[in-house]
Design a protein around this motif. Structure first.
Motif, PDB file in Angstrom:
ATOM      1  N   TRP A  49      39.943 -81.099  -6.351  1.00  0.00           N
ATOM      2  CA  TRP A  49      41.059 -81.567  -6.270  1.00  0.00           C
ATOM      3  C   TRP A  49      41.094 -82.972  -6.935  1.00  0.00           C
ATOM      4  O   TRP A  49      42.030 -83.004  -7.735  1.00  0.00           O
ATOM      5  CB  TRP A  49      41.488 -81.958  -4.940  1.00  0.00           C
ATOM      6  CG  TRP A  49      41.368 -80.651  -3.867  1.00  0.00           C
ATOM      7  CD1 TRP A  49      40.890 -79.292  -4.246  1.00  0.00           C
ATOM      8  CD2 TRP A  49      42.352 -80.701  -2.735  1.00  0.00           C
ATOM      9  NE1 TRP A  49      41.587 -78.600  -3.001  1.00  0.00           N
ATOM     10  CE2 TRP A  49      42.284 -79.330  -2.081  1.00  0.00           C
ATOM     11  CE3 TRP A  49      43.022 -81.749  -2.005  1.00  0.00           C
ATOM     12  CZ2 TRP A  49      42.808 -78.862  -0.978  1.00  0.00           C
ATOM     13  CZ3 TRP A  49      43.589 -81.066  -0.541  1.00  0.00           C
ATOM     14  CH2 TRP A  49      43.341 -79.783  -0.318  1.00  0.00           C
ATOM     15  N   THR A  50      40.252 -83.762  -6.919  1.00  0.00           N
ATOM     16  CA  THR A  50      40.253 -85.103  -7.481  1.00  0.00           C
ATOM     17  C   THR A  50      39.958 -84.741  -9.197  1.00  0.00           C
ATOM     18  O   THR A  50      40.756 -85.668  -9.992  1.00  0.00           O
ATOM     19  CB  THR A  50      39.252 -86.067  -7.031  1.00  0.00           C
ATOM     20  OG1 THR A  50      37.999 -85.412  -7.060  1.00  0.00           O
ATOM     21  CG2 THR A  50      39.634 -86.802  -5.873  1.00  0.00           C
ATOM     22  N   SER A 106      37.490 -87.997 -13.179  1.00  0.00           N
ATOM     23  CA  SER A 106      36.046 -87.436 -13.503  1.00  0.00           C
ATOM     24  C   SER A 106      35.130 -87.625 -12.287  1.00  0.00           C
ATOM     25  O   SER A 106      35.478 -88.596 -11.639  1.00  0.00           O
ATOM     26  CB  SER A 106      35.730 -87.917 -14.603  1.00  0.00           C
ATOM     27  OG  SER A 106      35.452 -89.428 -14.643  1.00  0.00           O
ATOM     28  N   GLU A 107      34.048 -87.013 -12.209  1.00  0.00           N
ATOM     29  CA  GLU A 107      32.999 -87.606 -11.193  1.00  0.00           C
ATOM     30  C   GLU A 107      32.522 -88.811 -11.467  1.00  0.00           C
ATOM     31  O   GLU A 107      32.343 -89.610 -10.614  1.00  0.00           O
ATOM     32  CB  GLU A 107      32.025 -86.293 -11.260  1.00  0.00           C
ATOM     33  CG  GLU A 107      30.565 -86.665 -10.743  1.00  0.00           C
ATOM     34  CD  GLU A 107      30.720 -87.092  -9.254  1.00  0.00           C
ATOM     35  OE1 GLU A 107      31.833 -86.795  -8.526  1.00  0.00           O
ATOM     36  OE2 GLU A 107      29.690 -87.800  -8.564  1.00  0.00           O
ATOM     37  N   TYR A 117      35.147 -91.534 -10.236  1.00  0.00           N
ATOM     38  CA  TYR A 117      34.901 -91.043  -8.545  1.00  0.00           C
ATOM     39  C   TYR A 117      33.626 -92.047  -8.264  1.00  0.00           C
ATOM     40  O   TYR A 117      33.740 -92.806  -7.342  1.00  0.00           O
ATOM     41  CB  TYR A 117      34.894 -89.880  -8.180  1.00  0.00           C
ATOM     42  CG  TYR A 117      34.775 -89.751  -6.740  1.00  0.00           C
ATOM     43  CD1 TYR A 117      36.034 -89.879  -5.815  1.00  0.00           C
ATOM     44  CD2 TYR A 117      33.547 -89.617  -6.283  1.00  0.00           C
ATOM     45  CE1 TYR A 117      35.890 -89.901  -4.362  1.00  0.00           C
ATOM     46  CE2 TYR A 117      33.569 -89.848  -4.641  1.00  0.00           C
ATOM     47  CZ  TYR A 117      34.812 -90.014  -3.808  1.00  0.00           C
ATOM     48  OH  TYR A 117      34.494 -89.978  -2.635  1.00  0.00           O
ATOM     49  N   HIS A 118      32.576 -91.673  -8.878  1.00  0.00           N
ATOM     50  CA  HIS A 118      31.332 -92.271  -8.560  1.00  0.00           C
ATOM     51  C   HIS A 118      31.506 -93.729  -8.535  1.00  0.00           C
ATOM     52  O   HIS A 118      30.850 -94.263  -7.650  1.00  0.00           O
ATOM     53  CB  HIS A 118      30.150 -91.723  -9.375  1.00  0.00           C
ATOM     54  CG  HIS A 118      28.927 -92.327  -9.165  1.00  0.00           C
ATOM     55  ND1 HIS A 118      28.081 -91.971  -8.201  1.00  0.00           N
ATOM     56  CD2 HIS A 118      28.213 -93.359  -9.952  1.00  0.00           C
ATOM     57  CE1 HIS A 118      27.136 -92.783  -8.341  1.00  0.00           C
ATOM     58  NE2 HIS A 118      27.108 -93.425  -9.240  1.00  0.00           N
ATOM     59  N   ALA A 119      32.020 -94.157  -9.598  1.00  0.00           N
ATOM     60  CA  ALA A 119      32.103 -95.806  -9.843  1.00  0.00           C
ATOM     61  C   ALA A 119      33.054 -96.492  -8.740  1.00  0.00           C
ATOM     62  O   ALA A 119      32.291 -97.327  -7.985  1.00  0.00           O
ATOM     63  CB  ALA A 119      32.686 -96.190 -11.086  1.00  0.00           C
ATOM     64  N   VAL A 120      34.016 -95.904  -8.289  1.00  0.00           N
ATOM     65  CA  VAL A 120      34.807 -96.382  -7.109  1.00  0.00           C
ATOM     66  C   VAL A 120      33.998 -96.136  -5.913  1.00  0.00           C
ATOM     67  O   VAL A 120      34.144 -97.244  -5.202  1.00  0.00           O
ATOM     68  CB  VAL A 120      36.226 -95.641  -6.879  1.00  0.00           C
ATOM     69  CG1 VAL A 120      36.970 -95.844  -5.864  1.00  0.00           C
ATOM     70  CG2 VAL A 120      37.023 -95.851  -8.346  1.00  0.00           C
TER      71      VAL A 120
END
Ligand code: HEM
Length: 242
Positions: free
Chosen positions: A73-74, A80-81, A84-87
């Motif tokens: 969904w994201t 991107s992964e 997302y990973h950084a956040v």
């Protein structure tokens, strides 16, 4: 063992949470309280409490994003992964560490302030172990697995397993080979869920949510000029300056 940890434990914890909360409400409504100790000490409380509660609010938001929203969904909305990973790493670490620091201040206060320590029960202490353990393991998972070791995509394993529990399609195989810190963290989390209804934490269910929507408190003068001398009108009255 896999079935016990990744199927039986979550369902037992959720069942205890629901039945325990109903039981507590019916039999111990007068004990439904945080047992506030603000009267004994407020200097440390004013710092520790908001740090803990705001940190925890963002931790909960992070769990909703990371565990309940599927990775595709994201990705479908262009996240991107990597992004997302950084956040999740920086935001999660900041929120988790704030909650942990707040809790450390609250525990120090509890130990160092005589009357607050006297009002601390064995039940509180067990709750602190599970809450502190969950927070500590959560921060360790984020910082060590996601940060130092360079990123483990828990949205392929832990997150679908977690959703499967609520969709009544539990799949313990998804938890095969996950880094052990994730496993310990999830077990501590579900033990805390099971203990929740029997602790002071129940106050979270009755936080003064309606406070934000209540009418203003209107102070009226008694000198005969104010609206108090009139028959009170029904309903809300406009607030005018006098
Ligand atoms: C009930 C089952 C739970 C599961 C399956 C779970 C799962 C996770 C996962 C997957 C992460 C992300 C780790 C990473 O970034 O790599 C995480 C982080 C974290 N968890 Fe949990 N968790 C649970 C319950 C709890 C509870 C009850 C608490 C504490 C009250 C908690 C506190 C934290 C903290 C502080 C972090 C680090 C900050 C963050 O990423 O939000 N967790 N958890």
């Amino acid at each position: 063992m896999r079935l016990l940890l990744w199927v039986a434990l979550p369902y037992a914890a959720i069942a205890i949470l629901i039945v325990g909360t109903v039981w507590r409400w019916r039999y111990d409504q007068f004990g439904w309280t945080t047992r506030s100790s603000e009267l004994y000490e407020s200097r440390l409380l004013r710092v520790g409490s908001p740090l803990f509660h705001f940190g925890l609010a963002f931790v909960i938001l992070g769990h909703v994003m990371g565990l309940l929203i599927p990775e595709n969904w994201t990705e479908a909305v262009g996240v991107s992964e990597g992004a997302y990973h950084a956040v999740s790493l920086w935001g999660g670490a900041a929120a988790g560490l704030a909650a942990l620091a707040g809790m450390a201040i609250l525990i120090y206060r509890r130990r160092a302030t005589g009357p607050v320590f006297s009002a601390t029960t064995r039940n509180d202490k067990l709750m602190y172990v599970l809450l502190g353990g969950s927070l500590l393991l959560g921060c360790a998972v984020t910082i060590i697995e996601n940060g130092v070791r360079g990123g483990y995509d828990y949205r392929q394993t832990v997150a679908p397993w977690f959703r499967g529990i609520f969709l009544l399609r539990p799949d313990p195989d998804l938890m095969n080979g996950i880094p052990w810190l994730y496993g310990f963290h999830a077990v501590f989390g579900f033990l805390l869920v099971a203990l929740f209804p029997f602790t002071r934490l129940v106050h979270a269910f009755s936080a003064p949510w309606r406070y934000a929507f209540r009418p203003y408190i209107v102070y009226r003068s008694r000198d005969g000029r104010g609206p108090a001398t009139r028959d009170p009108a029904r309903g809300w009255q406009p607030i005018t300056r006098r």
